[in-house]
Scaffold this motif. Structure first.
Motif, PDB file in Angstrom:
ATOM      1  N   ARG A  42       0.990  -1.401  -0.060  1.00  0.00           N
ATOM      2  CA  ARG A  42      -0.024  -0.100   0.111  1.00  0.00           C
ATOM      3  C   ARG A  42       0.863   1.330   0.059  1.00  0.00           C
ATOM      4  N   GLU A  43       2.066   1.126   0.634  1.00  0.00           N
ATOM      5  CA  GLU A  43       3.024   2.353   0.614  1.00  0.00           C
ATOM      6  C   GLU A  43       3.641   2.470  -0.866  1.00  0.00           C
ATOM      7  N   LEU A  44       3.713   1.470  -1.459  1.00  0.00           N
ATOM      8  CA  LEU A  44       4.357   1.607  -2.766  1.00  0.00           C
ATOM      9  C   LEU A  44       3.315   2.217  -3.818  1.00  0.00           C
ATOM     10  N   LEU A  45       1.824   1.686  -3.585  1.00  0.00           N
ATOM     11  CA  LEU A  45       0.695   2.056  -4.440  1.00  0.00           C
ATOM     12  C   LEU A  45       0.675   3.555  -4.086  1.00  0.00           C
ATOM     13  N   TRP A  46       0.734   4.097  -2.884  1.00  0.00           N
ATOM     14  CA  TRP A  46       0.648   5.315  -2.706  1.00  0.00           C
ATOM     15  C   TRP A  46       1.631   6.369  -3.406  1.00  0.00           C
ATOM     16  N   PHE A  47       2.845   5.857  -3.173  1.00  0.00           N
ATOM     17  CA  PHE A  47       3.864   6.604  -3.788  1.00  0.00           C
ATOM     18  C   PHE A  47       3.995   6.733  -5.108  1.00  0.00           C
ATOM     19  N   GLY A  48       3.278   5.444  -5.857  1.00  0.00           N
ATOM     20  CA  GLY A  48       3.367   5.538  -7.282  1.00  0.00           C
ATOM     21  C   GLY A  48       2.272   6.544  -7.715  1.00  0.00           C
ATOM     22  N   LEU A  49       1.008   6.515  -7.020  1.00  0.00           N
ATOM     23  CA  LEU A  49      -0.095   7.467  -7.392  1.00  0.00           C
ATOM     24  C   LEU A  49       0.662   8.933  -7.205  1.00  0.00           C
ATOM     25  N   LYS A  50       1.407   9.169  -6.113  1.00  0.00           N
ATOM     26  CA  LYS A  50       1.803  10.727  -5.957  1.00  0.00           C
ATOM     27  C   LYS A  50       2.953  10.956  -7.011  1.00  0.00           C
ATOM     28  N   GLU A  51       3.598  10.177  -7.593  1.00  0.00           N
ATOM     29  CA  GLU A  51       4.590  10.150  -8.462  1.00  0.00           C
ATOM     30  C   GLU A  51       3.869  10.381  -9.747  1.00  0.00           C
ATOM     31  N   ALA A  52       2.918   9.624 -10.187  1.00  0.00           N
ATOM     32  CA  ALA A  52       2.059   9.929 -11.373  1.00  0.00           C
ATOM     33  C   ALA A  52       1.602  11.248 -11.444  1.00  0.00           C
ATOM     34  N   PHE A 214      10.561  12.160   3.062  1.00  0.00           N
ATOM     35  CA  PHE A 214       9.464  12.427   2.095  1.00  0.00           C
ATOM     36  C   PHE A 214       8.270  11.362   2.906  1.00  0.00           C
ATOM     37  N   ARG A 215       7.037  11.659   2.428  1.00  0.00           N
ATOM     38  CA  ARG A 215       6.103  10.788   2.843  1.00  0.00           C
ATOM     39  C   ARG A 215       5.366  10.198   2.169  1.00  0.00           C
ATOM     40  N   PRO A 216       5.540   9.006   1.570  1.00  0.00           N
ATOM     41  CA  PRO A 216       4.596   8.250   0.491  1.00  0.00           C
ATOM     42  C   PRO A 216       2.931   8.050   1.023  1.00  0.00           C
ATOM     43  N   LEU A 217       2.953   7.662   2.264  1.00  0.00           N
ATOM     44  CA  LEU A 217       1.662   7.336   2.805  1.00  0.00           C
ATOM     45  C   LEU A 217       1.342   8.001   4.189  1.00  0.00           C
ATOM     46  N   ASP A 218       1.847   7.191   5.204  1.00  0.00           N
ATOM     47  CA  ASP A 218       1.571   7.637   6.505  1.00  0.00           C
ATOM     48  C   ASP A 218       2.676   7.822   7.390  1.00  0.00           C
ATOM     49  N   ARG A 219       3.884   7.674   6.770  1.00  0.00           N
ATOM     50  CA  ARG A 219       4.982   7.687   7.580  1.00  0.00           C
ATOM     51  C   ARG A 219       6.235   8.291   6.799  1.00  0.00           C
ATOM     52  N   GLU A 220       7.052   8.845   7.364  1.00  0.00           N
ATOM     53  CA  GLU A 220       8.390   9.282   6.547  1.00  0.00           C
ATOM     54  C   GLU A 220       9.290   8.060   6.267  1.00  0.00           C
ATOM     55  N   ARG A 221      10.012   8.372   5.057  1.00  0.00           N
ATOM     56  CA  ARG A 221      10.792   7.579   4.588  1.00  0.00           C
ATOM     57  C   ARG A 221      12.008   8.474   4.325  1.00  0.00           C
ATOM     58  N   ARG A 222      13.204   7.754   4.199  1.00  0.00           N
ATOM     59  CA  ARG A 222      14.271   8.636   3.820  1.00  0.00           C
ATOM     60  C   ARG A 222      15.369   7.963   2.712  1.00  0.00           C
ATOM     61  N   MET A 223      16.065   8.702   1.807  1.00  0.00           N
ATOM     62  CA  MET A 223      16.708   8.399   0.784  1.00  0.00           C
ATOM     63  C   MET A 223      17.817   9.367   0.684  1.00  0.00           C
ATOM     64  N   PRO A 224      19.064   9.056   0.554  1.00  0.00           N
ATOM     65  CA  PRO A 224      20.249   9.794   0.088  1.00  0.00           C
ATOM     66  C   PRO A 224      19.898  10.696  -1.248  1.00  0.00           C
ATOM     67  N   LEU A 225      20.020  11.897  -0.928  1.00  0.00           N
ATOM     68  CA  LEU A 225      19.640  12.809  -2.030  1.00  0.00           C
ATOM     69  C   LEU A 225      20.348  12.537  -3.166  1.00  0.00           C
ATOM     70  N   LEU A 226      21.589  12.222  -3.088  1.00  0.00           N
ATOM     71  CA  LEU A 226      22.369  11.930  -4.411  1.00  0.00           C
ATOM     72  C   LEU A 226      21.695  10.701  -5.119  1.00  0.00           C
ATOM     73  N   LEU A 227      20.955   9.775  -4.491  1.00  0.00           N
ATOM     74  CA  LEU A 227      20.583   8.742  -5.049  1.00  0.00           C
ATOM     75  C   LEU A 227      19.236   9.172  -5.901  1.00  0.00           C
ATOM     76  N   ALA A 228      18.395   9.965  -5.087  1.00  0.00           N
ATOM     77  CA  ALA A 228      17.318  10.589  -6.017  1.00  0.00           C
ATOM     78  C   ALA A 228      17.692  11.377  -7.191  1.00  0.00           C
ATOM     79  N   PHE A 229      18.837  12.160  -7.153  1.00  0.00           N
ATOM     80  CA  PHE A 229      19.341  12.872  -8.426  1.00  0.00           C
ATOM     81  C   PHE A 229      19.603  11.807  -9.620  1.00  0.00           C
ATOM     82  N   VAL A 230      20.519  10.803  -9.004  1.00  0.00           N
ATOM     83  CA  VAL A 230      20.798   9.821 -10.028  1.00  0.00           C
ATOM     84  C   VAL A 230      19.388   8.909 -10.612  1.00  0.00           C
TER      85      VAL A 230
END
Length: 295
Positions: A42-52, A214-230
């Motif tokens: 469900r978190e992946l689903l919500w992340f995908g919806l927000k990205e779309a 960032f918050r895909p659904l109801d909790r915060e997740r973290r990612m290296p900013l450099l990875l997001a750029f790549v």
């Protein structure tokens, strides 16, 4: 206004209203109603919806790019038809308040930045736009600026929908300096040498500790900013492959037959994403609040 135009206006208003409602729904997810799904799914689903949703402008623009016949429509050359479509989508997003005026100003800056780069690169033969268009200036069709604007629009919308915050962001003046070096190198490497990897080393040092929260659904997740750029750079590289396949523009080695865009372009796109991110951060007035307090 005749009845047909009035109905069309209402329909477009309705779509804008529906998207505003969608945004509110995405930002306040019905977690209880999704409880039947596994937590990760469900978190992946919500992340995908927000990205779309964040890709709204980019999606509408690139669907037109890939769907537009090379011969154009109704006697209008392809590049001109794409320009009119992109202008209409941009105007609709501003009119329906899916994009604020401040965000629109940022988009305009991306147009300028992108066009200057396109004009220089086409002049020295790095790539070309082979088709005729009335809206070409200095050999560059004016719709091309929207390709850069699409990247900026995605970052702006994703920042809002995913409630993005940045931990350990470098001092803004340093980030801005790195962004200027990135942009300058796109021009100067044809004259004084390519310093991309030196600039990349600088960027790695600046952003080594930076984390995107960032918050895909109801909790915060973290990612290296450099990875997001790549990762964003990779998807732009894929989009570039599709664009050259449809002959929107062509590199010299693609004139006879299409071939895959060199993998090295991935690094160029990732650096461009860093530059775009820096512009968005500044023009959205987040530089004063970009540092998140330690837990």
């Amino acid at each position: 206004m005749n009845e047909t135009a009035a109905l069309a206006r209402m329909r477009w208003r309705g779509i804008g209203g529906w998207l505003h409602a969608l945004d509110a729904w995405l930002l306040a997810p019905p977690v209880a109603a999704l409880a039947w799904l596994p937590a990760g799914l469900r978190e992946l689903l919500w992340f995908g919806l927000k990205e779309a949703r964040a890709c709204l402008f980019a999606g509408l623009f690139f669907v037109a790019v890939f769907a537009m016949p090379r011969a154009g429509v109704f006697g209008l050359p392809r590049y001109d038809a794409l320009l009119l479509w992109a202008l209409a989508v941009q105007a609709w997003m501003l009119w329906s308040k899916l994009e604020s005026f401040d965000e629109f100003r940022a988009i305009c800056l991306f147009h300028v930045v992108g066009f200057l780069l396109e004009a220089y690169k086409t002049r020295i033969g790095m790539w070309s736009y082979p088709d005729f268009a009335y809206s070409k200036f200095l050999g560059v069709p004016l719709f091309s600026g929207f390709m850069y604007a699409a990247v900026g629009s995605y970052i702006i919308q994703a920042w809002r929908l995913l409630e993005v915050r940045i931990r350990h962001h470098p001092p803004y003046w340093m980030a801005a300096g790195a962004a200027l070096l990135i942009y300058a190198n796109f021009f100067t490497h044809h004259v004084i040498g390519d310093y991309r990897w030196y600039i990349t080393a600088l960027v790695l040092g600046l952003y080594a500790r930076a984390t995107v929260v960032f918050r895909p659904l109801d909790r915060e997740r973290r990612m290296p900013l450099l990875l997001a750029f790549v990762l964003i750079g990779f998807f732009l590289w894929l989009a570039e492959n599709l664009s050259t396949f449809y002959a929107i523009w062509s590199y010299p080695n693609q004139m006879g037959a299409w071939s895959r865009v060199h993998l090295g372009k991935w690094s160029s796109w990732s650096l461009l994403v860093i530059m775009t991110f820096t512009i968005v951060a500044g023009l959205k007035h987040v530089k004063a609040t970009i540092h998140v307090p330690e837990d």
